[in-house]
Scaffold this motif. Structure first.
Motif, mmCIF file in Angstrom:
data_model
loop_
_atom_site.group_PDB
_atom_site.id
_atom_site.type_symbol
_atom_site.label_atom_id
_atom_site.label_comp_id
_atom_site.label_asym_id
_atom_site.label_seq_id
_atom_site.Cartn_x
_atom_site.Cartn_y
_atom_site.Cartn_z
ATOM 1 N N CYS A 36 0.820 -1.226 0.000
ATOM 2 C CA CYS A 36 0.000 0.000 0.000
ATOM 3 C C CYS A 36 0.848 1.267 0.000
ATOM 4 N N GLU A 37 2.071 1.163 0.493
ATOM 5 C CA GLU A 37 2.945 2.341 0.507
ATOM 6 C C GLU A 37 3.540 2.591 -0.881
ATOM 7 N N VAL A 38 3.877 1.506 -1.573
ATOM 8 C CA VAL A 38 4.608 1.633 -2.838
ATOM 9 C C VAL A 38 3.663 1.739 -4.032
ATOM 10 N N ASN A 39 2.583 0.930 -3.996
ATOM 11 C CA ASN A 39 1.664 0.882 -5.133
ATOM 12 C C ASN A 39 1.030 2.256 -5.374
ATOM 13 N N GLU A 40 0.962 2.662 -6.629
ATOM 14 C CA GLU A 40 0.384 3.942 -7.058
ATOM 15 C C GLU A 40 1.120 5.149 -6.498
ATOM 16 N N ASP A 41 2.371 4.939 -6.060
ATOM 17 C CA ASP A 41 3.155 6.080 -5.598
ATOM 18 C C ASP A 41 4.472 6.098 -6.381
ATOM 19 N N PHE A 42 5.200 7.183 -6.273
ATOM 20 C CA PHE A 42 6.513 7.285 -6.914
ATOM 21 C C PHE A 42 7.271 8.348 -6.153
ATOM 22 N N ARG A 43 8.429 7.973 -5.592
ATOM 23 C CA ARG A 43 9.105 8.958 -4.745
ATOM 24 C C ARG A 43 10.630 8.862 -4.853
ATOM 25 N N ALA A 44 11.255 9.986 -4.573
ATOM 26 C CA ALA A 44 12.720 10.015 -4.488
ATOM 27 C C ALA A 44 13.113 9.597 -3.074
ATOM 28 N N TYR A 45 14.284 8.991 -2.941
ATOM 29 C CA TYR A 45 14.764 8.644 -1.601
ATOM 30 C C TYR A 45 16.284 8.792 -1.529
ATOM 31 N N ASN A 46 16.781 8.933 -0.320
ATOM 32 C CA ASN A 46 18.231 9.097 -0.080
ATOM 33 C C ASN A 46 18.848 10.156 -1.005
ATOM 34 N N VAL A 47 18.146 11.270 -1.164
ATOM 35 C CA VAL A 47 18.611 12.292 -2.110
ATOM 36 C C VAL A 47 19.962 12.852 -1.650
#
Ligand code: NAP
Length: 346
Positions: A195-206
């Protein structure tokens, strides 16, 4: 027949080693470890692997396992490989480490990025960075392979010829990479829940991803001077695959056609690097399940920038496929053995 052992066979890269090695007719898997699933048959944990019903996970007891094989894959979290690798090397074994533990030559740099001192800094010089397209000759005689990271493989291969030929401004490199969630491993983590990943898109450890020093190290070796990059990673709601988009300012004018010719010339004899034709760029589906790296290039003549787009499967060319490619080279087996036709569709 070469005897092969997998430390960490219950994880994503370990199970990918099992998937690919099932197609290899010159090796025998003599053991596989898992702490949580010790005592279970491999096909109890992974029902699709009924061919491994004879094989049980065992604990990683170095004294027991070091008698069992010639070649050891370490598919363990970083920090866990160092002591195991050192003991196996002392016993005269060949080690292919999939973690980051032997990739960075400078122990203080490893400590800075991985927040723990390196226990065997003297082994860092012996380790060969396992990117066959650049280090094939050294890999042939290596006892310890530092198998490259997934993002670094997707970034170094496209940039390498342009850095070697000094065609781009080395202080202008910006890398924008996206990975599927298997890149984070099989362990449970809330941020990786469906539920956290599905339908989302995010940057991390920038600006602080741990693959940054590995990429910078290899680009710097190619250039012969220190290179820094901007590197931003993103989490894609897919199981597998990495797509990296790389931007760099051109030092001299070249056309898209010339950029593609440079890539094609560099990789014409490489079995696992495919350069796209003009007007085409690769997507994740080109590489799903395979050991290929596809590369496309476009020169933006309005901005004098080179744009490179590469795709790999993080678990194959980004990890286990590349590790098996390295094993084939070390053993003098045909380099593409078991790796040519792995494609998964859809
Ligand atoms: N995933 C990728 O796309 C990818 C790509 C390139 C490189 N890598 C690197 O490859 C390595 C493995 O990654 P992964 O994604 O396969 O991880 P994973 O799915 O989390 O699997 C980790 C494996 O290590 C075992 N393990 C964990 N802690 C251990 C310990 N203290 N002692 C002994 N065994 C232990 C686990 O066994 P249990 O059954 O006991 O948990 C499991 O088999 C990592 O260093 C990773 O950075 C991963």
């Amino acid at each position: 027949m070469f005897k092969v052992f997998i430390c960490g066979g219950s994880g994503y890269t370990g199970s990918e080693l099992l998937r690919i090695l099932a197609l290899h007719d010159e090796i025998e898997i003599t053991g596989v470890t898992s702490e949580k699933s010790a005592g279970m048959a491999v096909n109890e944990l992974f029902p699709a692997f009924f061919i491994y019903s004879h094989l049980k996970f065992e604990n990683l007891d170095i004294d027991k396992i070091k008698k069992k094989a010639d070649i050891y894959f370490l598919a363990l979290p970083h920090g866990k490989s160092q002591k195991i690798a050192a003991s196996l090397l002392e016993a005269g074994k060949k080690v292919i480490d999939l973690s980051a533990d032997f990739r960075i030559k400078d122990a203080s740099c490893y400590e800075k990025w991985y927040k723990t001192p390196h226990l065997f800094p003297s082994l860092l010089n012996d380790a060969v960075y396992g990117l066959p397209e650049i280090y094939r000759e050294k890999i042939k005689n290596a006892s310890l392979i530092a198998n490259p990271g997934c993002y670094p493989t997707s970034v170094i291969l496209p940039l390498y010829p342009f850095i070697k030929k000094r065609i781009i401004e080395i202080d202008s490199i910006v890398v924008d990479s996206k990975s599927g969630t298997s890149g984070a491993g099989r362990k449970a983590e809330v941020t990786l829940n469906y539920c956290e990943v599905n339908e989302d898109f995010r940057a991390y450890n920038v600006a602080k991803h741990r693959h940054t020093p590995e990429i910078e190290q290899e680009l710097s070796f190619a250039f012969g001077g220190f290179i820094t990059i901007d590197f931003t990673t993103h989490l894609l709601p897919v199981n597998r695959g990495i797509l990296s988009t790389i931007y760099a300012k051109l030092k001299k004018k070249i056309s898209t056609k010339e950029a593609l010719e440079i890539l094609k010339e560099t990789y014409e004899n490489e079995p696992f690097v495919k350069v796209m034709d003009e007007g085409q760029v690769p997507s994740l589906k080109y590489v799903k399940g395979t050991n290929y790296c596809y590369i496309g290039a476009v020169v933006n003549e309005r901005t004098d920038r080179l744009i490179l787009i590469s795709t790999i499967d993080n678990l194959v060319k980004g990890a286990s496929g590349q590790a098996i490619q390295n094993m084939n080279i070390i053993c003098g087996i045909e380099e593409t053995k078991a790796l040519k036709s792995l494609a998964l569709t859809p």
